[in-house]
Design a protein around this motif. Structure first.
Motif, PDB file in Angstrom:
ATOM      1  N   ASP A  18       0.814  -1.211   0.000  1.00 35.58           N
ATOM      2  CA  ASP A  18       0.000   0.000   0.000  1.00 35.58           C
ATOM      3  C   ASP A  18       0.853   1.269   0.000  1.00 35.58           C
ATOM      4  N   LEU A  19       2.129   1.143   0.385  1.00 32.31           N
ATOM      5  CA  LEU A  19       3.011   2.304   0.383  1.00 32.31           C
ATOM      6  C   LEU A  19       3.463   2.667  -1.023  1.00 32.31           C
ATOM      7  N   LEU A  20       3.416   1.703  -1.933  1.00 37.03           N
ATOM      8  CA  LEU A  20       3.897   1.939  -3.286  1.00 37.03           C
ATOM      9  C   LEU A  20       2.891   2.749  -4.097  1.00 37.03           C
ATOM     10  N   ALA A  21       3.414   3.700  -4.852  1.00 34.70           N
ATOM     11  CA  ALA A  21       2.567   4.467  -5.762  1.00 34.70           C
ATOM     12  C   ALA A  21       2.095   3.555  -6.888  1.00 34.70           C
ATOM     13  N   GLU A  22       1.097   4.003  -7.623  1.00 30.70           N
ATOM     14  CA  GLU A  22       0.688   3.254  -8.804  1.00 30.70           C
ATOM     15  C   GLU A  22       1.887   3.179  -9.743  1.00 30.70           C
ATOM     16  N   LYS A  23       2.174   2.006 -10.234  1.00 30.43           N
ATOM     17  CA  LYS A  23       3.376   1.745 -11.046  1.00 30.43           C
ATOM     18  C   LYS A  23       4.649   2.078 -10.260  1.00 30.43           C
ATOM     19  N   GLY A  24       4.613   1.865  -8.944  1.00 27.38           N
ATOM     20  CA  GLY A  24       5.711   2.248  -8.072  1.00 27.38           C
ATOM     21  C   GLY A  24       6.774   1.186  -7.860  1.00 27.38           C
ATOM     22  N   TYR A  25       6.700   0.079  -8.592  1.00 27.19           N
ATOM     23  CA  TYR A  25       7.728  -0.959  -8.497  1.00 27.19           C
ATOM     24  C   TYR A  25       8.152  -1.323  -9.912  1.00 27.19           C
ATOM     25  N   LYS A  26       9.432  -1.189 -10.176  1.00 31.09           N
ATOM     26  CA  LYS A  26       9.977  -1.515 -11.485  1.00 31.09           C
ATOM     27  C   LYS A  26      11.279  -2.272 -11.264  1.00 31.09           C
ATOM     28  N   SER A  27      11.468  -3.342 -12.017  1.00 23.39           N
ATOM     29  CA  SER A  27      12.698  -4.110 -11.832  1.00 23.39           C
ATOM     30  C   SER A  27      13.366  -4.397 -13.167  1.00 23.39           C
ATOM     31  N   ASN A  28      14.665  -4.533 -13.091  1.00 25.33           N
ATOM     32  CA  ASN A  28      15.473  -4.962 -14.216  1.00 25.33           C
ATOM     33  C   ASN A  28      16.338  -6.096 -13.678  1.00 25.33           C
ATOM     34  N   PRO A  29      15.771  -7.305 -13.614  1.00 25.05           N
ATOM     35  CA  PRO A  29      16.490  -8.414 -12.988  1.00 25.05           C
ATOM     36  C   PRO A  29      17.538  -9.032 -13.904  1.00 25.05           C
ATOM     37  N   ASP A  30      18.487  -9.691 -13.282  1.00 20.88           N
ATOM     38  CA  ASP A  30      19.473 -10.524 -13.977  1.00 20.88           C
ATOM     39  C   ASP A  30      20.260  -9.777 -15.052  1.00 20.88           C
ATOM     40  N   GLN A  31      20.731  -8.583 -14.720  1.00 23.38           N
ATOM     41  CA  GLN A  31      21.567  -7.840 -15.657  1.00 23.38           C
ATOM     42  C   GLN A  31      22.940  -8.499 -15.752  1.00 23.38           C
ATOM     43  N   GLN A  32      23.431  -8.624 -16.955  1.00 23.91           N
ATOM     44  CA  GLN A  32      24.772  -9.159 -17.155  1.00 23.91           C
ATOM     45  C   GLN A  32      25.799  -8.093 -16.809  1.00 23.91           C
ATOM     46  N   THR A  33      26.939  -8.538 -16.308  1.00 24.00           N
ATOM     47  CA  THR A  33      28.042  -7.627 -16.033  1.00 24.00           C
ATOM     48  C   THR A  33      29.255  -8.076 -16.821  1.00 24.00           C
ATOM     49  N   ASP A  34      30.049  -7.115 -17.212  1.00 25.66           N
ATOM     50  CA  ASP A  34      31.237  -7.375 -18.022  1.00 25.66           C
ATOM     51  C   ASP A  34      32.495  -7.042 -17.242  1.00 25.66           C
ATOM     52  N   GLU A  35      33.595  -7.668 -17.656  1.00 26.39           N
ATOM     53  CA  GLU A  35      34.909  -7.309 -17.143  1.00 26.39           C
ATOM     54  C   GLU A  35      35.839  -7.147 -18.331  1.00 26.39           C
ATOM     55  N   SER A  51      29.688 -14.496 -14.720  1.00 28.21           N
ATOM     56  CA  SER A  51      28.571 -15.380 -14.370  1.00 28.21           C
ATOM     57  C   SER A  51      27.595 -14.736 -13.380  1.00 28.21           C
ATOM     58  N   HIS A  52      28.084 -13.774 -12.578  1.00 24.37           N
ATOM     59  CA  HIS A  52      27.219 -13.135 -11.581  1.00 24.37           C
ATOM     60  C   HIS A  52      26.249 -12.168 -12.261  1.00 24.37           C
ATOM     61  N   LEU A  53      24.976 -12.329 -12.001  1.00 29.62           N
ATOM     62  CA  LEU A  53      23.946 -11.447 -12.532  1.00 29.62           C
ATOM     63  C   LEU A  53      23.492 -10.498 -11.439  1.00 29.62           C
ATOM     64  N   ARG A  54      23.142  -9.280 -11.819  1.00 30.35           N
ATOM     65  CA  ARG A  54      22.689  -8.279 -10.856  1.00 30.35           C
ATOM     66  C   ARG A  54      21.296  -7.813 -11.212  1.00 30.35           C
ATOM     67  N   SER A  55      20.542  -7.471 -10.176  1.00 30.69           N
ATOM     68  CA  SER A  55      19.212  -6.897 -10.390  1.00 30.69           C
ATOM     69  C   SER A  55      19.215  -5.446  -9.936  1.00 30.69           C
ATOM     70  N   LYS A  56      18.357  -4.670 -10.563  1.00 28.59           N
ATOM     71  CA  LYS A  56      18.173  -3.272 -10.205  1.00 28.59           C
ATOM     72  C   LYS A  56      16.684  -3.067 -10.001  1.00 28.59           C
ATOM     73  N   ILE A  57      16.326  -2.392  -8.909  1.00 23.47           N
ATOM     74  CA  ILE A  57      14.925  -2.200  -8.554  1.00 23.47           C
ATOM     75  C   ILE A  57      14.686  -0.725  -8.260  1.00 23.47           C
ATOM     76  N   TRP A  58      13.587  -0.196  -8.796  1.00 19.81           N
ATOM     77  CA  TRP A  58      13.164   1.173  -8.532  1.00 19.81           C
ATOM     78  C   TRP A  58      11.854   1.122  -7.768  1.00 19.81           C
ATOM     79  N   LEU A  59      11.776   1.907  -6.692  1.00 21.04           N
ATOM     80  CA  LEU A  59      10.555   2.006  -5.889  1.00 21.04           C
ATOM     81  C   LEU A  59      10.123   3.462  -5.795  1.00 21.04           C
ATOM     82  N   SER A  60       8.829   3.695  -5.893  1.00 21.70           N
ATOM     83  CA  SER A  60       8.253   5.023  -5.662  1.00 21.70           C
ATOM     84  C   SER A  60       7.080   4.848  -4.717  1.00 21.70           C
ATOM     85  N   THR A  61       6.990   5.728  -3.733  1.00 20.65           N
ATOM     86  CA  THR A  61       5.925   5.608  -2.736  1.00 20.65           C
ATOM     87  C   THR A  61       4.853   6.671  -2.938  1.00 20.65           C
TER      88      THR A  61
END
Length: 130
Positions: A18-35, A51-61
């Motif tokens: 209930d704290l999240l605004a409408e469309k207040g959760y957005k994710s970009n899971p399993d991003q590849q990383t380079d070296e 091999s390690h994947l990273r996720s990025k999450i945006w929250l708006s309340t």
């Protein structure tokens, strides 16, 4: 594990949706990383994908009461690294990862002159997995 109706939690404390605004959760899971990836003289990209994947999450309340703010701070303690469990939209499962929690600016929207209750402006938060 099937979706249980929540999107993120810290230990056993689930973020109140209930704290999240409408469309207040957005994710970009399993991003590849380079070296040491590079583009050669012919313009061809050479990637060394790790091999390690990273996720990025945006929250708006929505605007927050004091109790909402305290709940939010329990789930996301500022200036720290916490292990969070989140819904991974790529895999359709809950995953856990270590995320950096950035500083949060708390802006008082209003103070009730009679009850002294504070209301806080909505906030946005970006979580980046290590």
């Amino acid at each position: 594990m099937a979706f249980e109706g929540w999107v993120i939690k810290n230990d056993s404390t689930v973020l109140n949706n209930d704290l999240l605004a409408e469309k207040g959760y957005k994710s970009n899971p399993d991003q590849q990383t380079d070296e040491d990836s590079y583009t050669d003289g012919d313009g061809k990209l050479h990637r060394n994908i790790l091999s390690h994947l990273r996720s990025k999450i945006w929250l708006s309340t929505n605007e927050l009461s004091v109790s909402d703010k305290l709940h939010f701070q329990t789930v996301f303690p500022s200036r720290s690294v916490v292990t969070l469990t989140y819904w991974n939209d790529e895999r359709e499962v809950y995953e856990s990862g270590d995320f950096y929690i950035p500083d949060i600016d708390w802006t008082i929207q209003k103070i009730n002159k009679i009850t002294k209750e504070r209301t806080y402006e909505p906030i946005s938060l970006t979580l980046i997995e290590y």
